[in-house]
Motif scaffolding. Structure first.
Motif, mmCIF file in Angstrom:
data_model
loop_
_atom_site.group_PDB
_atom_site.id
_atom_site.type_symbol
_atom_site.label_atom_id
_atom_site.label_comp_id
_atom_site.label_asym_id
_atom_site.label_seq_id
_atom_site.Cartn_x
_atom_site.Cartn_y
_atom_site.Cartn_z
ATOM 1 N N ASP A 19 19.911 41.634 -100.214
ATOM 2 C CA ASP A 19 18.633 41.554 -99.505
ATOM 3 C C ASP A 19 18.323 40.099 -99.162
ATOM 4 O O ASP A 19 18.800 39.171 -99.822
ATOM 5 N N THR A 20 17.503 39.886 -98.132
ATOM 6 C CA THR A 20 16.960 38.563 -97.846
ATOM 7 C C THR A 20 15.448 38.617 -98.033
ATOM 8 O O THR A 20 14.820 39.631 -97.724
ATOM 9 N N LYS A 45 14.193 33.990 -95.228
ATOM 10 C CA LYS A 45 15.548 34.561 -95.192
ATOM 11 C C LYS A 45 16.439 34.040 -96.323
ATOM 12 O O LYS A 45 17.588 33.649 -96.135
ATOM 13 N N VAL A 46 15.911 34.033 -97.548
ATOM 14 C CA VAL A 46 16.678 33.597 -98.712
ATOM 15 C C VAL A 46 17.519 34.768 -99.213
ATOM 16 O O VAL A 46 17.012 35.889 -99.389
ATOM 17 N N LEU A 47 18.790 34.524 -99.479
ATOM 18 C CA LEU A 47 19.714 35.582 -99.902
ATOM 19 C C LEU A 47 19.590 35.865 -101.398
ATOM 20 O O LEU A 47 19.648 34.955 -102.224
ATOM 21 N N THR A 78 21.433 37.254 -104.514
ATOM 22 C CA THR A 78 22.843 37.462 -104.869
ATOM 23 C C THR A 78 23.034 38.373 -106.073
ATOM 24 O O THR A 78 24.104 38.949 -106.252
ATOM 25 N N LEU A 137 19.020 33.759 -106.629
ATOM 26 C CA LEU A 137 18.920 33.408 -105.223
ATOM 27 C C LEU A 137 19.952 32.351 -104.870
ATOM 28 O O LEU A 137 20.338 31.530 -105.700
ATOM 29 N N SER A 143 16.111 41.049 -91.105
ATOM 30 C CA SER A 143 16.592 40.110 -90.081
ATOM 31 C C SER A 143 15.733 40.084 -88.831
ATOM 32 O O SER A 143 15.732 39.101 -88.089
#
Length: 280
Positions: A143-144, A191-193, A195, A228, A254
Protein backbone atom coordinates in the motif's frame (compact mmCIF):
# COMPACT_ATOMS: atom_id res chain seq x y z
CA UNK A 1 46.55 -70.85 43.24
CA UNK A 2 49.02 -68.34 44.61
CA UNK A 3 48.06 -65.82 47.24
CA UNK A 4 48.75 -62.98 44.75
CA UNK A 5 46.25 -64.31 42.22
CA UNK A 6 43.67 -64.89 44.94
CA UNK A 7 44.14 -61.30 46.14
CA UNK A 8 43.57 -59.91 42.64
CA UNK A 9 40.41 -61.99 42.20
CA UNK A 10 39.07 -60.85 45.57
CA UNK A 11 39.84 -57.21 44.74
CA UNK A 12 37.98 -57.45 41.43
CA UNK A 13 35.01 -59.09 43.13
CA UNK A 14 34.89 -56.42 45.80
CA UNK A 15 35.08 -53.67 43.15
CA UNK A 16 32.19 -55.22 41.24
CA UNK A 17 30.12 -55.51 44.41
CA UNK A 18 30.93 -51.86 45.24
CA UNK A 19 29.88 -50.69 41.78
CA UNK A 20 26.59 -52.58 41.98
CA UNK A 21 25.97 -51.18 45.45
CA UNK A 22 26.70 -47.62 44.27
CA UNK A 23 24.35 -47.92 41.29
CA UNK A 24 21.65 -49.36 43.52
CA UNK A 25 22.13 -46.50 45.99
CA UNK A 26 21.86 -43.86 43.26
CA UNK A 27 18.72 -45.45 41.85
CA UNK A 28 17.27 -45.69 45.33
CA UNK A 29 18.07 -42.01 45.94
CA UNK A 30 16.37 -41.02 42.68
CA UNK A 31 13.34 -43.12 43.55
CA UNK A 32 13.20 -41.56 47.03
CA UNK A 33 13.49 -38.09 45.52
CA UNK A 34 10.64 -38.81 43.10
CA UNK A 35 8.52 -40.67 45.62
CA UNK A 36 5.10 -39.08 45.68
CA UNK A 37 6.05 -36.72 42.81
CA UNK A 38 4.00 -36.80 39.63
CA UNK A 39 5.86 -37.50 36.40
CA UNK A 40 4.63 -36.03 33.13
CA UNK A 41 5.48 -36.41 29.47
CA UNK A 42 6.60 -33.33 27.53
CA UNK A 43 7.78 -32.60 24.02
CA UNK A 44 11.44 -31.55 23.91
CA UNK A 45 13.08 -30.06 20.84
CA UNK A 46 15.92 -32.10 19.37
CA UNK A 47 16.93 -29.48 16.79
CA UNK A 48 16.61 -25.76 16.09
CA UNK A 49 13.29 -24.76 14.53
CA UNK A 50 13.33 -21.53 12.46
CA UNK A 51 10.61 -18.92 13.00
CA UNK A 52 7.74 -19.42 10.56
CA UNK A 53 7.99 -23.23 10.60
CA UNK A 54 4.58 -24.85 10.38
CA UNK A 55 3.46 -26.89 13.38
CA UNK A 56 2.61 -29.66 10.90
CA UNK A 57 6.37 -30.19 10.43
CA UNK A 58 7.26 -30.40 14.14
CA UNK A 59 7.25 -34.17 14.49
CA UNK A 60 10.76 -34.40 13.02
CA UNK A 61 12.10 -31.83 15.52
CA UNK A 62 10.79 -33.22 18.83
CA UNK A 63 10.86 -36.23 21.11
CA UNK A 64 8.79 -37.16 24.16
CA UNK A 65 10.59 -37.13 27.53
CA UNK A 66 9.34 -37.91 31.05
CA UNK A 67 10.11 -35.23 33.65
CA UNK A 68 8.90 -34.35 37.16
CA UNK A 69 5.83 -32.12 37.01
CA UNK A 70 7.70 -29.36 38.88
CA UNK A 71 9.99 -28.80 35.86
CA UNK A 72 7.19 -28.89 33.29
CA UNK A 73 7.13 -25.59 31.38
CA UNK A 74 4.06 -23.39 31.62
CA UNK A 75 1.84 -23.89 28.54
CA UNK A 76 3.80 -27.00 27.52
CA UNK A 77 2.29 -28.72 24.49
CA UNK A 78 0.34 -31.89 25.28
CA UNK A 79 -0.57 -32.75 21.69
CA UNK A 80 0.95 -31.65 18.39
CA UNK A 81 -2.53 -31.74 16.91
CA UNK A 82 -3.44 -28.84 19.17
CA UNK A 83 -1.02 -26.63 17.19
CA UNK A 84 -2.46 -27.55 13.81
CA UNK A 85 -2.47 -24.62 11.38
CA UNK A 86 -0.11 -22.47 13.48
CA UNK A 87 3.50 -21.44 12.87
CA UNK A 88 6.49 -20.72 15.13
CA UNK A 89 6.59 -17.02 15.98
CA UNK A 90 10.30 -17.11 16.96
CA UNK A 91 13.30 -19.39 16.51
CA UNK A 92 13.03 -22.44 18.81
CA UNK A 93 16.21 -23.87 20.37
CA UNK A 94 17.15 -27.55 20.76
CA UNK A 95 16.74 -28.80 24.33
CA UNK A 96 13.82 -26.57 25.31
CA UNK A 97 10.31 -27.80 25.94
CA UNK A 98 7.68 -27.12 23.31
CA UNK A 99 5.21 -24.47 24.55
CA UNK A 100 2.04 -23.33 22.84
CA UNK A 101 2.63 -19.59 23.39
CA UNK A 102 5.43 -19.64 20.82
CA UNK A 103 3.00 -20.51 18.04
CA UNK A 104 0.61 -18.11 16.33
CA UNK A 105 -1.73 -17.98 13.38
CA UNK A 106 0.11 -17.35 10.09
CA UNK A 107 -1.64 -13.97 9.74
CA UNK A 108 -0.07 -12.81 13.03
CA UNK A 109 3.50 -13.16 11.77
CA UNK A 110 5.30 -10.20 10.22
CA UNK A 111 4.22 -10.17 6.59
CA UNK A 112 6.32 -8.82 3.77
CA UNK A 113 4.40 -9.18 0.54
CA UNK A 114 6.12 -10.82 -2.39
CA UNK A 115 6.91 -8.33 -5.11
CA UNK A 116 7.27 -5.31 -2.80
CA UNK A 117 10.43 -3.70 -4.15
CA UNK A 118 12.25 -1.18 -1.93
CA UNK A 119 13.20 1.87 -4.03
CA UNK A 120 16.95 2.69 -4.16
CA UNK A 121 18.20 5.16 -1.57
CA UNK A 122 15.39 4.49 0.89
CA UNK A 123 15.68 3.45 4.54
CA UNK A 124 13.07 1.28 6.24
CA UNK A 125 11.55 2.52 9.49
CA UNK A 126 8.99 0.85 11.76
CA UNK A 127 6.51 2.75 13.94
CA UNK A 128 3.94 1.38 16.38
CA UNK A 129 0.46 2.88 16.11
CA UNK A 130 -3.06 2.18 17.33
CA UNK A 131 -5.33 0.78 14.64
CA UNK A 132 -7.50 3.91 14.44
CA UNK A 133 -4.42 5.84 13.29
CA UNK A 134 -3.81 3.44 10.39
CA UNK A 135 -7.22 3.21 8.66
CA UNK A 136 -8.54 0.73 11.20
CA UNK A 137 -5.33 -1.30 11.15
CA UNK A 138 -5.97 -2.67 7.68
CA UNK A 139 -2.84 -1.53 5.87
CA UNK A 140 -1.08 -4.14 3.79
CA UNK A 141 2.45 -4.44 2.41
CA UNK A 142 2.51 -2.70 -0.97
CA UNK A 143 0.00 0.00 0.00
CA UNK A 144 0.99 3.66 -0.34
CA UNK A 145 0.01 6.14 2.36
CA UNK A 146 -0.08 9.82 3.24
CA UNK A 147 1.69 10.60 6.53
CA UNK A 148 0.03 13.25 8.73
CA UNK A 149 1.48 14.87 11.86
CA UNK A 150 -0.26 16.70 14.72
CA UNK A 151 1.36 18.63 17.59
CA UNK A 152 0.12 20.12 20.84
CA UNK A 153 0.98 23.78 21.52
CA UNK A 154 4.47 24.64 22.79
CA UNK A 155 6.11 27.82 23.99
CA UNK A 156 8.17 29.96 21.59
CA UNK A 157 9.93 33.28 22.23
CA UNK A 158 10.80 33.97 18.60
CA UNK A 159 10.51 32.48 15.14
CA UNK A 160 12.81 29.60 16.06
CA UNK A 161 12.73 26.71 18.51
CA UNK A 162 15.78 24.90 19.90
CA UNK A 163 16.01 21.20 19.06
CA UNK A 164 19.09 19.27 20.23
CA UNK A 165 21.05 22.48 20.58
CA UNK A 166 20.13 23.82 17.15
CA UNK A 167 17.74 26.64 16.23
CA UNK A 168 14.98 25.35 13.96
CA UNK A 169 12.88 28.01 12.17
CA UNK A 170 9.12 27.86 12.72
CA UNK A 171 6.80 28.70 9.80
CA UNK A 172 4.99 32.03 10.23
CA UNK A 173 1.65 30.23 9.99
CA UNK A 174 2.61 28.28 13.12
CA UNK A 175 4.68 30.70 15.20
CA UNK A 176 2.08 33.48 15.15
CA UNK A 177 4.54 36.13 16.31
CA UNK A 178 5.86 34.35 19.39
CA UNK A 179 4.26 33.14 22.61
CA UNK A 180 2.59 29.75 22.30
CA UNK A 181 2.02 27.87 19.08
CA UNK A 182 -1.50 26.69 18.22
CA UNK A 183 -2.46 23.06 17.87
CA UNK A 184 -1.30 22.03 14.40
CA UNK A 185 -1.90 19.28 11.87
CA UNK A 186 -0.12 18.94 8.56
CA UNK A 187 0.42 16.43 5.81
CA UNK A 188 4.10 15.52 5.91
CA UNK A 189 4.59 13.12 3.00
CA UNK A 190 2.66 11.62 0.10
CA UNK A 191 2.69 8.21 -1.56
CA UNK A 192 4.90 6.53 1.07
CA UNK A 193 5.38 2.79 0.45
CA UNK A 194 4.38 0.33 3.18
CA UNK A 195 6.86 -2.58 3.10
CA UNK A 196 5.68 -4.70 6.05
CA UNK A 197 2.86 -4.98 8.58
CA UNK A 198 3.21 -6.76 11.91
CA UNK A 199 0.68 -7.13 14.67
CA UNK A 200 0.29 -8.75 18.06
CA UNK A 201 -0.95 -12.32 18.39
CA UNK A 202 -4.72 -12.49 18.31
CA UNK A 203 -5.20 -9.66 15.82
CA UNK A 204 -6.30 -10.40 12.27
CA UNK A 205 -4.67 -8.77 9.28
CA UNK A 206 -6.49 -7.69 6.12
CA UNK A 207 -6.14 -10.04 3.19
CA UNK A 208 -4.87 -9.34 -0.30
CA UNK A 209 -8.27 -8.12 -1.49
CA UNK A 210 -8.85 -4.38 -1.99
CA UNK A 211 -12.55 -4.85 -1.32
CA UNK A 212 -13.56 -2.41 1.46
CA UNK A 213 -16.10 -4.80 2.97
CA UNK A 214 -13.49 -7.55 3.10
CA UNK A 215 -11.08 -5.18 4.87
CA UNK A 216 -13.74 -4.22 7.42
CA UNK A 217 -14.47 -7.80 8.38
CA UNK A 218 -10.81 -8.37 9.26
CA UNK A 219 -10.23 -5.30 11.46
CA UNK A 220 -7.59 -6.11 14.12
CA UNK A 221 -7.85 -5.33 17.82
CA UNK A 222 -4.24 -4.49 18.74
CA UNK A 223 -1.49 -2.03 17.90
CA UNK A 224 0.29 -2.48 14.58
CA UNK A 225 3.94 -2.16 13.65
CA UNK A 226 4.10 -0.49 10.24
CA UNK A 227 7.36 -0.44 8.26
CA UNK A 228 7.82 2.35 5.70
CA UNK A 229 10.33 3.05 2.93
CA UNK A 230 11.52 6.66 3.42
CA UNK A 231 14.26 9.08 2.50
CA UNK A 232 16.64 9.55 5.47
CA UNK A 233 15.38 13.12 6.06
CA UNK A 234 11.77 11.89 5.95
CA UNK A 235 12.62 9.17 8.49
CA UNK A 236 13.92 11.84 10.90
CA UNK A 237 10.65 13.78 10.73
CA UNK A 238 8.55 10.65 11.22
CA UNK A 239 10.60 9.69 14.31
CA UNK A 240 10.32 13.25 15.68
CA UNK A 241 6.55 13.20 15.27
CA UNK A 242 6.30 9.75 16.83
CA UNK A 243 8.31 10.95 19.84
CA UNK A 244 6.79 14.39 20.40
CA UNK A 245 3.47 14.49 18.52
CA UNK A 246 0.88 12.26 16.90
CA UNK A 247 1.09 10.28 13.66
CA UNK A 248 -1.76 9.28 11.35
CA UNK A 249 -1.53 7.24 8.15
CA UNK A 250 -4.09 7.62 5.36
CA UNK A 251 -4.40 5.10 2.54
CA UNK A 252 -3.46 7.03 -0.61
CA UNK A 253 -4.03 5.34 -3.93
CA UNK A 254 -2.18 6.32 -7.10
CA UNK A 255 -5.07 8.42 -8.47
CA UNK A 256 -5.10 10.85 -5.51
CA UNK A 257 -3.79 14.24 -6.77
CA UNK A 258 -0.80 15.61 -4.84
CA UNK A 259 -2.25 19.07 -4.33
CA UNK A 260 -0.25 21.25 -1.84
CA UNK A 261 -1.91 21.69 1.57
CA UNK A 262 -1.52 24.22 4.39
CA UNK A 263 -0.76 23.64 8.05
CA UNK A 264 -4.12 23.38 9.81
CA UNK A 265 -4.64 25.30 13.08
CA UNK A 266 -7.70 26.42 15.03
CA UNK A 267 -7.64 29.70 13.12
CA UNK A 268 -8.16 28.11 9.71
CA UNK A 269 -9.74 24.72 10.35
CA UNK A 270 -13.16 26.17 9.48
CA UNK A 271 -12.01 27.70 6.21
CA UNK A 272 -13.37 26.19 3.02
CA UNK A 273 -10.58 24.11 1.39
CA UNK A 274 -9.67 24.84 -2.19
CA UNK A 275 -11.37 22.51 -4.72
CA UNK A 276 -9.24 19.55 -5.73
CA UNK A 277 -9.15 18.29 -9.30
CA UNK A 278 -9.61 14.52 -9.47
CA UNK A 279 -7.26 12.69 -11.81
CA UNK A 280 -9.01 10.69 -14.51
Amino acid sequence: MSRKVIGIVVAIALASVGTVALVSYVRSAEERAQAGEELVEVYVLTDTVPAGTSADELEQYVEIQTVPSKVQAVNSVQSLQGLEGRVASVDLVAGEQLVSTRFVEPADVSARAEGVIIPPGKVELTVQLEQQRVIGGLLQPGDTIAVLASFDPFEVSSGVVEVDGEDVPIPDSVAGGGGQTPNTTTLLFRKVLVTAVQQSAGAAVGGASDDDESRLERAPSADLFITLALDPAEAERVVFTQEFGYLYFALERSDVPETPTDVVTRSNVYEEPAPVAVAR
